[in-house]
Design a protein around this motif. Structure first.
Motif, PDB file in Angstrom:
ATOM      1  N   TYR A 161      42.619   9.171  66.011  1.00  0.00           N
ATOM      2  CA  TYR A 161      42.939   8.900  64.609  1.00  0.00           C
ATOM      3  C   TYR A 161      44.070   7.876  64.495  1.00  0.00           C
ATOM      4  CZ  TYR A 161      43.653   9.816  59.635  1.00  0.00           C
ATOM      5  OH  TYR A 161      43.763   9.693  58.263  1.00  0.00           O
ATOM      6  N   THR A 165      43.942   4.447  62.301  1.00  0.00           N
ATOM      7  CA  THR A 165      44.883   4.212  61.205  1.00  0.00           C
ATOM      8  C   THR A 165      45.921   3.152  61.564  1.00  0.00           C
ATOM      9  OG1 THR A 165      46.253   6.072  61.963  1.00  0.00           O
ATOM     10  CG2 THR A 165      44.589   6.519  60.254  1.00  0.00           C
ATOM     11  N   LYS A 200      37.625   9.920  57.459  1.00  0.00           N
ATOM     12  CA  LYS A 200      38.912  10.442  56.999  1.00  0.00           C
ATOM     13  C   LYS A 200      39.898   9.304  56.717  1.00  0.00           C
ATOM     14  CE  LYS A 200      42.735  13.424  58.530  1.00  0.00           C
ATOM     15  NZ  LYS A 200      43.237  14.266  59.661  1.00  0.00           N
ATOM     16  N   ALA A 201      39.827   8.248  57.516  1.00  0.00           N
ATOM     17  CA  ALA A 201      40.725   7.101  57.354  1.00  0.00           C
ATOM     18  C   ALA A 201      40.313   6.180  56.208  1.00  0.00           C
ATOM     19  CB  ALA A 201      40.790   6.302  58.654  1.00  0.00           C
TER      20      ALA A 201
END
Length: 273
Positions: A161, A165, A200-201
């Motif tokens: 992640y 990001t 999600k990002a």
């Protein structure tokens, strides 16, 4: 009272004239924008001095907002190609390497009227921040190819992640957007975990490809061209790379072959729209 002598009159007139000139000069200097101080329309305008240019540098432009990711209903989370009914293809470049090579590749595409999609590595953008705007100003598309271009499929959830990001933050800082696409690093296809983390990002889809040029193996320009033209068809998404001389040498012939086949090179977003 006796009349003043002619010499005294001349002296007083001169003093009054000098004082008047001083007042006019002071007024003109203090109001240089006033019409009284303007030159005739047909006289050349004075040019600013070099010292004035240094004293008042131009303010840097704020980054113009770049396109953001968008969802394509009916498309899977991981996209490898576009519609097969239209004669369009997407040339996608993994963005890192010598900026001179990258600029040359963009210029070759633009001469042929082609638009490309660049998936940039975040650490490359840290070193070459001007490339983000160069890509967008050419009418191309800019996306995310992780921060350090390591094997994202081998990382744990927090590490993977952070790779997504980290690059997204660089893109946002440079362009006002996290980029239009995310592509995993060192893998043609994203794992289910990486797909979930990309969403999600802020990326509704992960961008894969169905044609691999293998240009990163430096097989020679002719081999790069053959690898692409032997597989490409309507809707194909092609994987290419910045930073390789073979890609630069192959691109003019590749673009000429696409034109011969009447295949138009467009951004990935246009391919899917």
């Amino acid at each position: 009272m006796p009349n003043p002598s002619p010499h005294a009159v001349d002296r007083r007139s001169a003093l009054r004239a000098g004082a008047g000139a001083a007042i006019v000069g002071a007024f003109t200097a203090g109001c240089s924008d006033d019409k009284a101080g303007e030159q005739p329309a047909d006289s050349p305008k004075p040019q600013p001095s070099a010292s004035a240019a240094v004293a008042a540098p131009a303010r840097p432009e704020a980054p113009r907002p770049a396109p953001a990711p968008r969802a394509f209903p009916g498309q899977p989370v991981q996209i490898s190609s576009g519609p097969r009914a239209r004669p369009q293809v997407a040339l996608t470049f993994h963005g890192q390497g010598d900026p001179k090579i990258a600029t040359t590749l963009l210029g070759e595409a633009e001469k042929a009227g082609a638009k490309v999609t660049v998936l940039a590595v975040g650490s490359w953008l840290d070193e070459q921040p001007a490339m983000a705007r160069r890509i967008l100003d050419g009418g191309h598309e800019l996306g995310n190819h992780t921060q350090h271009h390591i094997d994202i499929g081998a990382l744990n959830e927090a590490e993977a992640y952070a790779e997504i990001t980290g690059c997204a933050d660089r893109l946002r800082r440079l362009t006002g957007s996290i980029g239009t696409w995310f592509r995993p690093s060192r893998a043609q296809h994203a794992t289910p975990l990486v797909q979930k983390l990309a969403r999600k990002a802020g990326y509704p889809h992960v961008l894969s490809y169905d044609v691999d040029s293998l240009d990163f193996t430096s097989p020679g320009a002719s081999a790069v061209t053959r690898n692409v033209t032997g597989q490409i068809r309507n809707g194909s998404v092609v994987s290419l790379h910045f930073g390789y001389a073979d890609t630069v040498a192959a691109l003019p012939a590749l673009l000429a072959e696409l034109e011969r086949r009447r295949l138009r090179a467009v951004t990935t977003t246009e391919l899917l729209t």
